[in-house]
Design an enzyme around this catalytic site. Sequence first.
Site, PDB file in Angstrom:
ATOM      1  N   LYS A  82       0.863  -1.181   0.000  1.00 30.51           N
ATOM      2  CA  LYS A  82       0.000   0.000   0.000  1.00 30.51           C
ATOM      3  C   LYS A  82       0.900   1.232   0.000  1.00 30.51           C
ATOM      4  CE  LYS A  82      -3.508   0.192   3.016  1.00 30.51           C
ATOM      5  NZ  LYS A  82      -4.086   0.024   4.400  1.00 30.51           N
TER       6      LYS A  82
HETATM    7  O1  G3P Z   1      -6.654   1.402   6.435  1.00 29.66           O
HETATM    8  C1  G3P Z   1      -7.061   2.723   6.559  1.00 29.66           C
HETATM    9  C2  G3P Z   1      -8.510   2.919   6.878  1.00 29.66           C
HETATM   10  O2  G3P Z   1      -9.133   1.752   7.300  1.00 29.66           O
HETATM   11  C3  G3P Z   1      -8.675   4.098   7.781  1.00 29.66           C
HETATM   12  O3  G3P Z   1      -9.814   4.031   8.542  1.00 29.66           O
HETATM   13  O4  G3P Z   1     -11.215   4.700  10.420  1.00 29.66           O
HETATM   14  O5  G3P Z   1      -8.893   5.563  10.298  1.00 29.66           O
HETATM   15  O6  G3P Z   1     -10.605   6.402   8.715  1.00 29.66           O
HETATM   16  P1  G3P Z   1     -10.150   5.234   9.557  1.00 29.66           P
END
Ligand code: G3P
Length: 214
Positions: free
Chosen positions: A84
């Site tokens: 990634k």
């Molecule tokens: O892998 C990144 C993604 O899942 C971020 O999630 O909840 O931090 O916006 P969040």
Amino acid sequence: MGIFLDSVNIDDVRKAMELGFVSGVTTNPSLMAKVSESPRKVIEQICGISVGPVFYQVTADTPEEREKEGREFHAINPDKVMLKIPATTENMALVAKLKPDIRCAVTAVFSGHQAYVACEAGARYLIPYVNRATRLMGDGCSLVAEIASVVETLEGPAEILAASIKSPSEAMNAVLAGAHHLTLPLDVLLSLGNHPLSDQAIAEFNQNSGRSHQ
Ligand code: G3P
């Protein structure tokens, strides 16, 4: 289509894989920071359990160091480790450089123009953060739809892996907006197959079938 688990917790990974319909595992630096093992150890362990791709996000400071880091992590298990790379123009150049050897996922995609250049650079996956985009921009699913239009206009081959999903309805809306794949925390993943009315119907069937045998 594929459902992925978003976690670095080994017990979560085991539980998700036991379901039989989970395609792989995504990780990110914030999740990695919550466990005591090194990222390398975590990726090695998850590769040993996951049936499919295991996403690792590069974090080094310079493009040269990120390339080295990416190649080293990819070498852990070339059949499973998917790199990634966060969406910046500098990193799109890294995606293009790695493309002959390693197809990457571009993550933290918050616009159609980033999706466009990621496709041109040869990204395998585009990762928008649905809930975060809703919180910060108003509508994460319209972002997914915009990215889907870019992919469709370019006739692929990049696929959208929607992340930052906090509920089953948000998951479904991301799919309807054009996401090819979802990555979900274990609690959301486990709730996808449930609905209170299904529980009610099952309880009624059980009650009725019990009566019919009396
Ligand atoms: O892998 C990144 C993604 O899942 C971020 O999630 O909840 O931090 O916006 P969040």
